[in-house]
Design an enzyme around this catalytic site. Structure first.
Site, PDB file in Angstrom:
ATOM      1  N   ALA A 296      -4.604  -3.430   2.966  1.00  0.00           N
ATOM      2  CA  ALA A 296      -4.377  -3.237   1.536  1.00  0.00           C
ATOM      3  C   ALA A 296      -3.386  -2.107   1.294  1.00  0.00           C
ATOM      4  O   ALA A 296      -3.429  -1.068   1.954  1.00  0.00           O
ATOM      5  CB  ALA A 296      -5.696  -2.927   0.834  1.00  0.00           C
ATOM      6  N   ALA A 297      -2.492  -2.311   0.316  1.00  0.00           N
ATOM      7  CA  ALA A 297      -1.508  -1.284  -0.020  1.00  0.00           C
ATOM      8  C   ALA A 297      -2.167  -0.005  -0.522  1.00  0.00           C
ATOM      9  O   ALA A 297      -1.632   1.088  -0.331  1.00  0.00           O
ATOM     10  CB  ALA A 297      -0.547  -1.832  -1.070  1.00  0.00           C
ATOM     11  N   CYS A 298      -3.344  -0.132  -1.148  1.00  0.00           N
ATOM     12  CA  CYS A 298      -4.014   1.052  -1.691  1.00  0.00           C
ATOM     13  C   CYS A 298      -4.551   1.970  -0.596  1.00  0.00           C
ATOM     14  O   CYS A 298      -5.002   3.081  -0.876  1.00  0.00           O
ATOM     15  CB  CYS A 298      -5.143   0.636  -2.641  1.00  0.00           C
ATOM     16  SG  CYS A 298      -6.276  -0.578  -1.979  1.00  0.00           S
ATOM     17  N   HIS A 299      -4.513   1.509   0.668  1.00  0.00           N
ATOM     18  CA  HIS A 299      -4.946   2.362   1.774  1.00  0.00           C
ATOM     19  C   HIS A 299      -3.786   2.697   2.707  1.00  0.00           C
ATOM     20  O   HIS A 299      -3.999   3.138   3.835  1.00  0.00           O
ATOM     21  CB  HIS A 299      -6.053   1.667   2.577  1.00  0.00           C
ATOM     22  CG  HIS A 299      -7.243   1.289   1.769  1.00  0.00           C
ATOM     23  ND1 HIS A 299      -7.905   2.182   0.965  1.00  0.00           N
ATOM     24  CD2 HIS A 299      -7.891   0.107   1.609  1.00  0.00           C
ATOM     25  CE1 HIS A 299      -8.919   1.569   0.346  1.00  0.00           C
ATOM     26  NE2 HIS A 299      -8.912   0.311   0.718  1.00  0.00           N
TER      27      HIS A 299
END
Length: 360
Positions: A296-299
Site C-alpha cells: 500500500a502507498a500509505c505505508h
C-alpha cells in the site's frame, strides 16, 4: 523516468495519466503494443469517462456557492495468522468499560481479505444492551475504501454507525465521504475544523460541487454495474493466478492473499516469487511493462522493509520482502495478463542471471 509512455482510449476517449512520467492505462490496456500495463488498481483507478463528463458539467453549470482537548487511548489488535483477518472474539475481549469506538477496515488493501464487520457489529450491539446509562455506547466504524466497487456494501447489512469511502478506488475523483447513521443524534459527529456553517457546522468551507458530483456519479455506476465489474475482475484475477502457477510452478510461488477460511476481494492477488534475490522492488525495476506495487502507498514510508501487514499475517520475512501486489481493474484483460506474465518471467530471469554472474 519515462517508460513506454502512450495514450490509451477509454470508452472512445483518449486518456493519458502521467505520474512520475510513467503513463498508466486508464481504460483498455493495449497488450499488443509496448505500452505499460497497469495492475495497481488497489492503489488508484482512472476516472471513469462518465464521471469526467459529470465533473466537467458541474464545473460549467453548478459553479455557484451551494450554500476542550483530551488524549484518547487506543488498543490495536493483531489479525489471525491462520485466516488473515481479525477475530471477533479478540475484538470483544479487548472491550473495556471506557471503550467508545471500534474501527475495523472492511477489506485489507494488500491481501484483499474481508473482515467480519457484520458479526462484530452484532456482538458489540449486544454488549451495548448490557451497559448501564453511565457507560458510553460503543460506536462502530469501518473503512470501506477498498471494498466499494468490488463487492456489495450496504450499511444496513453491516450495521455500522460510520463508514468511509474514497472515490479514486472506484474510478471517481480523489475525494472522500463519511456515512453517519443519524448524524449528530444517534451517532455523534464533531468538527475537526471550525469556520463557516455551510455544512451544518460539521465542516467549514464551500462545498466542492464538481468533485461531489463526480463521486456521486462513480457511486451510481457501481450500483448499476457492480455484478458485471466484480465477475469480470474475479475471472481475470483467477486467470492471473493460474498463469503464474503455470509459468513459475507451485514451488516457486507463495500466494500471500490465500488464507484458509477467509474471503477476499475479487481483484486482488498478493504473491511472492520465491528466491534469495527476487525482492519485489527489484523484480519490478526489471519489468518493462508491468506497473504494480509491493504494498500500500500509505505505508511507503517504511522504505525497503517488507509489508508489516504481511508480517503480522504470518508471512515469513524472506517471503514478504518478495511480495508483489497485483490488483486488476474493470478493463484488465486476459491478454494483459499474458503480457505481464511474460514481463515477470523475463524480469525474474534477468535478476537471477545477474545475481549468478555477480557471485562468480
Amino acid at each position: 523516468m519515462e517508460r513506454n509512455a502512450c495514450t490509451i482510449t477509454t470508452d472512445g476517449l483518449p486518456f493519458t495519466q502521467s505520474y512520475q512520467k510513467v503513463t498508466a492505462t486508464g481504460g483498455r490496456n493495449d497488450s499488443s503494443s509496448n505500452c505499460s500495463i497497469y495492475m495497481d488498481y488497489n492503489a488508484t483507478t482512472p476516472v471513469n469517462t462518465e464521471v469526467i463528463e459529470t465533473v466537467t458539467e458541474a464545473l460549467q453549470v453548478a459553479w455557484g456557492n451551494p450554500s476542550s482537548s483530551y488524549t484518547p487511548e487506543a488498543t490495536f489488535l493483531p489479525v489471525s495468522k491462520v485466516t488473515g483477518c481479525i477475530e471477533v472474539d479478540d475484538v470483544i475481549g479487548a472491550v473495556r468499560p471506557t471503550t467508545c469506538l471500534v474501527s475495523v477496515m472492511l477489506a485489507n488493501n494488500e491481501t484483499g481479505v474481508l473482515m467480519p464487520i457484520a458479526e462484530i457489529c452484532q456482538r458489540v450491539k449486544a454488549l451495548n444492551q448490557q451497559r448501564d446509562t453511565e457507560t458510553p455506547r460503543i460506536l462502530l466504524h469501518t473503512d470501506a475504501a477498498q471494498a466499494v466497487g468490488k463487492l456489495r456494501v450496504d450499511v444496513r447489512d453491516l450495521g455500522v454507525d460510520y463508514l468511509t469511502i474514497v472515490g479514486h478506488k472506484f474510478y471517481g475523483p480523489r475525494i472522500g465521504a463519511l456515512y453517519v447513521r443519524g448524524p449528530g443524534t444517534s451517532s455523534p459527529v464533531y468538527p475537526m475544523f471550525f469556520g463557516g456553517g455551510q455544512e451544518r457546522k460539521f465542516r467549514p468551507g464551500t462545498e466542492n460541487t464538481p468533485m461531489i458530483a463526480g463521486l456521486g456519479k462513480a457511486a451510481e455506476l457501481v450500483v448499476r454495474n457492480l455484478e458485471v465489474y466484480a465477475s469480470h475482475m474475479q475471472e481475470v484475477r483467477d486467470y492471473l493466478e493460474e498463469k503464474l502457477l503455470t509459468v513459475f510452478g507451485k514451488d516457486k510461488l507463495h500466494f500471500n492473499s490465500h488464507f484458509k477460511g477467509s474471503n477476499r476481494l475479487p481483484n486482488t492477488c498478493n504473491v511472492s516469487i520465491l528466491g534469495p534475490n527476487l525482492q519485489g522492488r527489484k523484480v519490478l525495476l526489471h519489468c518493462r511493462r508491468l506497473l504494480a506495487s509491493v504494498g500500500a502507498a500509505c505505508h511507503s514510508d517504511k522504505g525497503n522493509r517488507p509489508s508489516h501487514i504481511l508480517l503480522n499475517s504470518g508471512i515469513p520475512y524472506d517471503v514478504a520482502e518478495n511480495a508483489l501486489r497485483l490488483s486488476v481493474g474493470r478493463a484488465t484483460s486476459k491478454e494483459d495478463v499474458d503480457a505481464i506474465i511474460e514481463d515477470l518471467k523475463q524480469a525474474v530471469n534477468e535478476v537471477e542471471v545477474g545475481a549468478a554472474q555477480a557471485g562468480q
